[in-house]
Design a protein around this motif. Sequence first.
Motif, PDB file in Angstrom:
ATOM      1  N   TYR A 196       2.730 -12.631   4.931  1.00 12.35           N
ATOM      2  CA  TYR A 196       3.794 -13.179   5.762  1.00 12.35           C
ATOM      3  C   TYR A 196       4.790 -12.091   6.138  1.00 12.35           C
ATOM      4  N   ARG A 197       5.347 -12.234   7.311  1.00 12.41           N
ATOM      5  CA  ARG A 197       6.411 -11.330   7.735  1.00 12.41           C
ATOM      6  C   ARG A 197       7.571 -11.451   6.743  1.00 12.41           C
ATOM      7  N   PRO A 198       8.094 -10.319   6.266  1.00 10.07           N
ATOM      8  CA  PRO A 198       9.180 -10.403   5.276  1.00 10.07           C
ATOM      9  C   PRO A 198      10.470 -10.925   5.894  1.00 10.07           C
ATOM     10  N   GLU A 199      11.392 -11.320   5.032  1.00  6.67           N
ATOM     11  CA  GLU A 199      12.736 -11.726   5.449  1.00  6.67           C
ATOM     12  C   GLU A 199      13.738 -11.068   4.517  1.00  6.67           C
ATOM     13  N   PRO A 200      14.615 -10.199   5.032  1.00  8.37           N
ATOM     14  CA  PRO A 200      14.690  -9.742   6.419  1.00  8.37           C
ATOM     15  C   PRO A 200      13.491  -8.853   6.779  1.00  8.37           C
ATOM     16  N   TYR A 201      13.359  -8.538   8.065  1.00  8.28           N
ATOM     17  CA  TYR A 201      12.228  -7.697   8.459  1.00  8.28           C
ATOM     18  C   TYR A 201      12.674  -6.634   9.462  1.00  8.28           C
ATOM     19  N   LYS A 247       5.152  -6.642  -1.920  1.00  7.80           N
ATOM     20  CA  LYS A 247       6.384  -6.539  -1.137  1.00  7.80           C
ATOM     21  C   LYS A 247       6.530  -5.187  -0.452  1.00  7.80           C
ATOM     22  N   GLU A 248       5.510  -4.335  -0.570  1.00  7.93           N
ATOM     23  CA  GLU A 248       5.607  -3.006   0.018  1.00  7.93           C
ATOM     24  C   GLU A 248       5.498  -3.080   1.547  1.00  7.93           C
ATOM     25  N   PRO A 249       6.096  -2.114   2.254  1.00 11.00           N
ATOM     26  CA  PRO A 249       5.893  -2.053   3.708  1.00 11.00           C
ATOM     27  C   PRO A 249       4.427  -1.772   4.013  1.00 11.00           C
ATOM     28  N   TRP A 250       3.991  -2.137   5.203  1.00 11.96           N
ATOM     29  CA  TRP A 250       2.580  -1.890   5.507  1.00 11.96           C
ATOM     30  C   TRP A 250       2.378  -1.465   6.954  1.00 11.96           C
ATOM     31  N   ILE A 251       1.240  -0.804   7.151  1.00 12.22           N
ATOM     32  CA  ILE A 251       0.810  -0.329   8.463  1.00 12.22           C
ATOM     33  C   ILE A 251      -0.420  -1.129   8.878  1.00 12.22           C
ATOM     34  N   ALA A 252      -0.467  -1.512  10.157  1.00 11.60           N
ATOM     35  CA  ALA A 252      -1.633  -2.191  10.721  1.00 11.60           C
ATOM     36  C   ALA A 252      -2.108  -1.416  11.945  1.00 11.60           C
ATOM     37  N   VAL A 253      -3.413  -1.467  12.196  1.00 12.28           N
ATOM     38  CA  VAL A 253      -3.999  -0.798  13.359  1.00 12.28           C
ATOM     39  C   VAL A 253      -4.880  -1.785  14.103  1.00 12.28           C
ATOM     40  N   SER A 268       8.304  -4.023   7.424  1.00 15.48           N
ATOM     41  CA  SER A 268       9.010  -3.708   6.193  1.00 15.48           C
ATOM     42  C   SER A 268      10.133  -4.704   5.968  1.00 15.48           C
ATOM     43  N   ASP A 269      10.596  -4.783   4.710  1.00 17.20           N
ATOM     44  CA  ASP A 269      11.697  -5.691   4.380  1.00 17.20           C
ATOM     45  C   ASP A 269      13.031  -4.967   4.245  1.00 17.20           C
ATOM     46  N   SER A 270      13.054  -3.657   4.522  1.00 21.43           N
ATOM     47  CA  SER A 270      14.325  -2.930   4.473  1.00 21.43           C
ATOM     48  C   SER A 270      14.302  -1.801   5.491  1.00 21.43           C
ATOM     49  N   GLU A 271      15.479  -1.395   5.925  1.00 20.26           N
ATOM     50  CA  GLU A 271      15.565  -0.341   6.923  1.00 20.26           C
ATOM     51  C   GLU A 271      15.063   0.991   6.366  1.00 20.26           C
ATOM     52  N   ASP A 272      15.397   1.298   5.118  1.00 20.33           N
ATOM     53  CA  ASP A 272      14.983   2.569   4.523  1.00 20.33           C
ATOM     54  C   ASP A 272      13.466   2.677   4.430  1.00 20.33           C
ATOM     55  N   SER A 273      12.803   1.622   3.916  1.00 24.32           N
ATOM     56  CA  SER A 273      11.352   1.697   3.767  1.00 24.32           C
ATOM     57  C   SER A 273      10.664   1.666   5.128  1.00 24.32           C
ATOM     58  N   TRP A 274      11.253   0.973   6.088  1.00 18.47           N
ATOM     59  CA  TRP A 274      10.704   0.990   7.452  1.00 18.47           C
ATOM     60  C   TRP A 274      10.712   2.418   8.001  1.00 18.47           C
ATOM     61  N   ARG A 275      11.840   3.108   7.863  1.00 16.76           N
ATOM     62  CA  ARG A 275      11.925   4.469   8.406  1.00 16.76           C
ATOM     63  C   ARG A 275      10.971   5.415   7.677  1.00 16.76           C
ATOM     64  N   ARG A 276      10.840   5.261   6.357  1.00 19.05           N
ATOM     65  CA  ARG A 276       9.920   6.127   5.614  1.00 19.05           C
ATOM     66  C   ARG A 276       8.472   5.876   6.050  1.00 19.05           C
ATOM     67  N   THR A 277       8.110   4.614   6.211  1.00 16.63           N
ATOM     68  CA  THR A 277       6.740   4.290   6.593  1.00 16.63           C
ATOM     69  C   THR A 277       6.465   4.708   8.035  1.00 16.63           C
TER      70      THR A 277
END
Length: 441
Positions: A16-21, A57-63, A126-135
């Motif tokens: 599921y899409r996280p909240e927040p996302y 709960k980790e951020p993820w990449i899809a292709v 991702s569920d956080s801005e920091d992990s989104w930017r890292r991923t």
Amino acid sequence: MALVELDDIQATVLRYRPEPYYGTHVMLHIDDVRAGRDFLRDLTPHVASAADWWQNKEPWIAVAITYSGLVALGVPDDSLQSFPEAFRVGMAARARELRDDGVNDPLHWEPDFGTGVIHLAVSVFSDSEDSWRRTMDLARRHYDGRQGLTVLSTHDFGAQPGDLNPLGYRDSIGQPAIEGSGVDPLPGQGPAIKAGEFVLGYPGESGVPLPSPQPDILGRNGTYVGLRKYQSQVGAFNRFLHANARTDDERELLAAKLIGRWRSGAPLTLAPDHDDPALGADPLRNNDFTYAADPDGRQVPLGAHMRRMNPRDTKMAILADANIHRVIRRSTTYGAPYDPGALSEADDRTPHGLYFLFISAKAMATMEFLQQEWINNGNFMSLGDERDPNVGVQQPGATFTIPRDPVRRRIHGIETFNVLRGGEYFFLPSLSALRWLGTRQ
């Protein structure tokens, strides 16, 4: 029950899409077949699987890959021809079948969409801005500056207060339960739907698997994704509410009648008179209802968006099995948050809206059915030519009916509140298929 190979299915199918996302969709073009294959080979180890999706709960990449992308990757012709025709020709070419006319006509779409130049979509959730930017940094290292690969566009999404969409609603509630996915259905989801309706290689509701791309390593555990980018006409929506309701409370009730839920996500069936944010936020309660006690739509109008997209136990004039028309939704919001004070035509031009992502093993056929019969038609609910108030393409003088005693209310002048700005069909390969595509000689 078929055992679903979760460790080979991309995470986006089930997680599921996280909240927040927070997230980004990146559209890429393959200029050189070797560069495209090398990119997939290098990125695939970082693409998350659906294993333990309910607790990860980790951020993820899809292709995901378009048909023209498979061609650019040098996939053999016999394999290409094993894909459904609607996927091969693309969403823009199926505009007639999708009822994408008027303001939604592909002639009005943003550049690149529907032209065949989009080959790959790389998405980060991702569920956080920091992990989104890292991923995103990790993904970017694999495509940025790579010869033979062109970045066409990047589309950031998420980060909305309360995770509301551009018209102010909490969305993505009421996902289908999938047999063999590893978790029991939530209250209100009903019996789990056969995995083959959503993932290739497994029996569907008919008892047999759907046709799958060949060879088996390419098709099995894959699925299809449709992306439709909508621009929300917030000014038109607010003007409609003000024209047809006198007070803030009346406007909120009208907004709830259009969708079938209050803005918090609380369903009208369980909270018919006023919003209940605690109910809307509770996944064990916010989808636990039927329409058995509301056959005429006095609580939830028969034409409300939510009731159209999942009629549940509603008695329909034109019978259809709702289970075979369900899709997994991964909608993501972009742009400025909803502003209830936005009333001008200039507000309609503000770039905010949503990326409607739908996933199904027969996504093309399902979306064409939904667009033809449940979104842009009302006959299945005995509503004549009324259309979905959320994503339908409205005609001049369009109406929306609210049943009530003693006389129903018919509201005139409803407009197209979400205008289509582009779309593509993608194939979402399994991890095995991504490795196969990335290492072919």
